[in-house]
Scaffold this motif. Sequence first.
Motif, PDB file in Angstrom:
ATOM      1  N   THR A 138       0.743  -1.155   0.122  1.00 22.44           N
ATOM      2  CA  THR A 138       0.163   0.149   0.000  1.00 22.44           C
ATOM      3  C   THR A 138       0.803   1.337   0.019  1.00 22.44           C
ATOM      4  O   THR A 138       0.246   2.584   0.080  1.00 22.44           O
ATOM      5  N   ALA A 139       2.183   1.158  -0.129  1.00 23.51           N
ATOM      6  CA  ALA A 139       2.989   2.430  -0.176  1.00 23.51           C
ATOM      7  C   ALA A 139       2.739   3.082  -1.314  1.00 23.51           C
ATOM      8  O   ALA A 139       2.295   2.647  -2.389  1.00 23.51           O
ATOM      9  N   GLY A 140       3.165   4.338  -1.405  1.00 23.61           N
ATOM     10  CA  GLY A 140       2.658   5.140  -2.309  1.00 23.61           C
ATOM     11  C   GLY A 140       3.232   4.800  -3.922  1.00 23.61           C
ATOM     12  O   GLY A 140       4.067   4.475  -4.165  1.00 23.61           O
ATOM     13  N   GLY A 141       2.074   4.688  -4.827  1.00 21.62           N
ATOM     14  CA  GLY A 141       2.272   4.340  -6.308  1.00 21.62           C
ATOM     15  C   GLY A 141       2.293   2.940  -6.429  1.00 21.62           C
ATOM     16  O   GLY A 141       2.118   2.443  -7.433  1.00 21.62           O
ATOM     17  N   VAL A 142       2.476   1.910  -5.391  1.00 16.80           N
ATOM     18  CA  VAL A 142       2.853   0.502  -5.608  1.00 16.80           C
ATOM     19  C   VAL A 142       1.661  -0.222  -6.018  1.00 16.80           C
ATOM     20  O   VAL A 142       1.853  -0.656  -7.278  1.00 16.80           O
ATOM     21  N   LYS A 191      -8.346  -6.582   5.634  1.00 19.76           N
ATOM     22  CA  LYS A 191      -7.514  -6.783   6.922  1.00 19.76           C
ATOM     23  C   LYS A 191      -7.232  -8.232   6.966  1.00 19.76           C
ATOM     24  O   LYS A 191      -7.611  -9.101   6.222  1.00 19.76           O
ATOM     25  N   GLU A 192      -6.483  -8.701   8.000  1.00 20.56           N
ATOM     26  CA  GLU A 192      -5.840 -10.069   8.212  1.00 20.56           C
ATOM     27  C   GLU A 192      -7.150 -10.768   8.181  1.00 20.56           C
ATOM     28  O   GLU A 192      -6.994 -12.040   7.899  1.00 20.56           O
ATOM     29  N   ASP A 193      -8.198 -10.388   8.963  1.00 21.39           N
ATOM     30  CA  ASP A 193      -9.462 -11.390   9.327  1.00 21.39           C
ATOM     31  C   ASP A 193     -10.158 -11.548   8.011  1.00 21.39           C
ATOM     32  O   ASP A 193     -11.293 -12.087   8.052  1.00 21.39           O
ATOM     33  N   GLY A 194      -9.737 -10.875   6.945  1.00 26.32           N
ATOM     34  CA  GLY A 194     -10.667 -10.821   5.606  1.00 26.32           C
ATOM     35  C   GLY A 194     -11.605  -9.800   5.329  1.00 26.32           C
ATOM     36  O   GLY A 194     -12.225  -9.953   4.337  1.00 26.32           O
ATOM     37  N   LYS A 195     -11.783  -8.907   6.356  1.00 29.80           N
ATOM     38  CA  LYS A 195     -12.894  -7.796   6.182  1.00 29.80           C
ATOM     39  C   LYS A 195     -12.296  -6.738   5.399  1.00 29.80           C
ATOM     40  O   LYS A 195     -11.046  -6.305   5.632  1.00 29.80           O
ATOM     41  N   ILE A 196     -13.129  -6.150   4.635  1.00 32.88           N
ATOM     42  CA  ILE A 196     -12.671  -5.150   3.679  1.00 32.88           C
ATOM     43  C   ILE A 196     -12.255  -3.737   4.566  1.00 32.88           C
ATOM     44  O   ILE A 196     -13.222  -3.345   5.547  1.00 32.88           O
ATOM     45  N   GLN A 197     -11.075  -3.364   4.668  1.00 28.03           N
ATOM     46  CA  GLN A 197     -10.569  -2.067   5.165  1.00 28.03           C
ATOM     47  C   GLN A 197     -10.925  -1.084   4.326  1.00 28.03           C
ATOM     48  O   GLN A 197     -11.366   0.123   4.863  1.00 28.03           O
ATOM     49  N   GLU A 198     -10.544  -0.881   3.094  1.00 28.32           N
ATOM     50  CA  GLU A 198     -10.876   0.127   2.279  1.00 28.32           C
ATOM     51  C   GLU A 198     -10.893  -0.073   0.860  1.00 28.32           C
ATOM     52  O   GLU A 198     -10.321  -1.177   0.493  1.00 28.32           O
ATOM     53  N   GLU A 199     -11.222   0.989   0.037  1.00 24.34           N
ATOM     54  CA  GLU A 199     -11.299   0.524  -1.601  1.00 24.34           C
ATOM     55  C   GLU A 199     -10.506   1.879  -2.031  1.00 24.34           C
ATOM     56  O   GLU A 199     -10.542   2.734  -1.640  1.00 24.34           O
ATOM     57  N   ARG A 200      -9.663   1.531  -2.911  1.00 27.26           N
ATOM     58  CA  ARG A 200      -8.862   2.411  -3.683  1.00 27.26           C
ATOM     59  C   ARG A 200      -9.277   2.217  -5.175  1.00 27.26           C
ATOM     60  O   ARG A 200      -9.161   1.223  -5.843  1.00 27.26           O
ATOM     61  N   THR A 201      -9.109   3.700  -5.856  1.00 27.95           N
ATOM     62  CA  THR A 201      -9.482   3.469  -7.344  1.00 27.95           C
ATOM     63  C   THR A 201      -7.953   4.000  -8.168  1.00 27.95           C
ATOM     64  O   THR A 201      -7.880   5.153  -7.796  1.00 27.95           O
ATOM     65  N   PHE A 202      -7.671   3.209  -9.261  1.00 25.12           N
ATOM     66  CA  PHE A 202      -6.535   3.861  -9.785  1.00 25.12           C
ATOM     67  C   PHE A 202      -6.920   4.016 -11.380  1.00 25.12           C
ATOM     68  O   PHE A 202      -7.328   2.938 -11.766  1.00 25.12           O
ATOM     69  N   PRO A 203      -6.656   4.766 -12.162  1.00 25.41           N
ATOM     70  CA  PRO A 203      -6.433   6.485 -11.741  1.00 25.41           C
ATOM     71  C   PRO A 203      -7.658   7.161 -10.968  1.00 25.41           C
ATOM     72  O   PRO A 203      -8.624   6.579 -11.337  1.00 25.41           O
ATOM     73  N   ARG A 204      -7.213   7.988 -10.409  1.00 25.03           N
ATOM     74  CA  ARG A 204      -8.578   8.626  -9.428  1.00 25.03           C
ATOM     75  C   ARG A 204      -9.815   9.128 -10.302  1.00 25.03           C
ATOM     76  O   ARG A 204     -10.852   9.136  -9.727  1.00 25.03           O
ATOM     77  N   ASP A 205      -9.455   9.349 -11.483  1.00 24.09           N
ATOM     78  CA  ASP A 205     -10.420   9.730 -12.158  1.00 24.09           C
ATOM     79  C   ASP A 205     -11.391   8.971 -12.815  1.00 24.09           C
ATOM     80  O   ASP A 205     -12.667   9.132 -13.343  1.00 24.09           O
ATOM     81  N   LYS A 206     -11.116   7.346 -12.408  1.00 22.77           N
ATOM     82  CA  LYS A 206     -12.043   6.370 -12.766  1.00 22.77           C
ATOM     83  C   LYS A 206     -13.144   6.210 -11.456  1.00 22.77           C
ATOM     84  O   LYS A 206     -14.015   5.259 -11.843  1.00 22.77           O
ATOM     85  N   ASP A 207     -12.898   6.869 -10.545  1.00 21.30           N
ATOM     86  CA  ASP A 207     -13.695   6.605  -9.307  1.00 21.30           C
ATOM     87  C   ASP A 207     -14.865   6.904  -9.491  1.00 21.30           C
ATOM     88  O   ASP A 207     -15.208   8.089 -10.141  1.00 21.30           O
ATOM     89  N   PRO A 208     -16.053   6.033  -9.523  1.00 23.36           N
ATOM     90  CA  PRO A 208     -17.204   6.176  -9.798  1.00 23.36           C
ATOM     91  C   PRO A 208     -17.972   7.520  -8.793  1.00 23.36           C
ATOM     92  O   PRO A 208     -17.869   7.712  -7.663  1.00 23.36           O
ATOM     93  N   GLU A 209     -18.783   8.346  -9.690  1.00 23.09           N
ATOM     94  CA  GLU A 209     -19.139   9.534  -8.696  1.00 23.09           C
ATOM     95  C   GLU A 209     -20.104   9.249  -7.616  1.00 23.09           C
ATOM     96  O   GLU A 209     -19.947   9.946  -6.539  1.00 23.09           O
ATOM     97  N   LYS A 210     -20.593   8.340  -7.756  1.00 19.09           N
ATOM     98  CA  LYS A 210     -21.651   7.698  -6.347  1.00 19.09           C
ATOM     99  C   LYS A 210     -20.808   7.386  -5.353  1.00 19.09           C
ATOM    100  O   LYS A 210     -21.539   7.341  -4.232  1.00 19.09           O
ATOM    101  N   SER A 211     -19.508   6.915  -5.239  1.00 19.65           N
ATOM    102  CA  SER A 211     -19.017   6.243  -4.298  1.00 19.65           C
ATOM    103  C   SER A 211     -18.385   7.501  -3.265  1.00 19.65           C
ATOM    104  O   SER A 211     -17.907   8.488  -3.655  1.00 19.65           O
ATOM    105  N   PRO A 212     -18.376   7.288  -1.910  1.00 23.92           N
ATOM    106  CA  PRO A 212     -18.030   8.333  -0.838  1.00 23.92           C
ATOM    107  C   PRO A 212     -16.414   8.437  -0.926  1.00 23.92           C
ATOM    108  O   PRO A 212     -15.866   7.216  -1.140  1.00 23.92           O
ATOM    109  N   GLY A 213     -16.026   9.486  -0.664  1.00 22.70           N
ATOM    110  CA  GLY A 213     -14.534   9.770  -0.546  1.00 22.70           C
ATOM    111  C   GLY A 213     -13.814  10.064  -1.710  1.00 22.70           C
ATOM    112  O   GLY A 213     -14.025  10.361  -2.731  1.00 22.70           O
TER     113      GLY A 213
END
Length: 81
Positions: free
Chosen positions: A39-43, A59-81
């Motif tokens: 998760t380090a910058g750009g990897v 997370k190690e227990d399998g639960k979703i911690q976060e979601e990242r979209t690359f490139p950022r402009d492909k992130d759907p407008e409906k998603s928070p964050g």
Amino acid sequence: MSKLRKFFLTKDKDKGDWVLEQEGSDRARRRFLTKAEATAGGVLEGALGSEGGSVRIRKEDGKIQEERTFPRDKDPEKSPG
């Protein structure tokens, strides 16, 4: 507009490392010794290539911690964050 590719970053409990896999594939796209390394910058963005995609980081227990979209402009407008 093309469909956004989906990936998961999960802990491989058998090998002890972290695996980046594309949804629907049984093959690892890339392996990392630690979650911090993955998760380090750009990897993750580099691992996805020019097409980009969405990565659900677990997370190690399998639960979703976060979601990242690359490139950022492909992130759907409906998603928070």
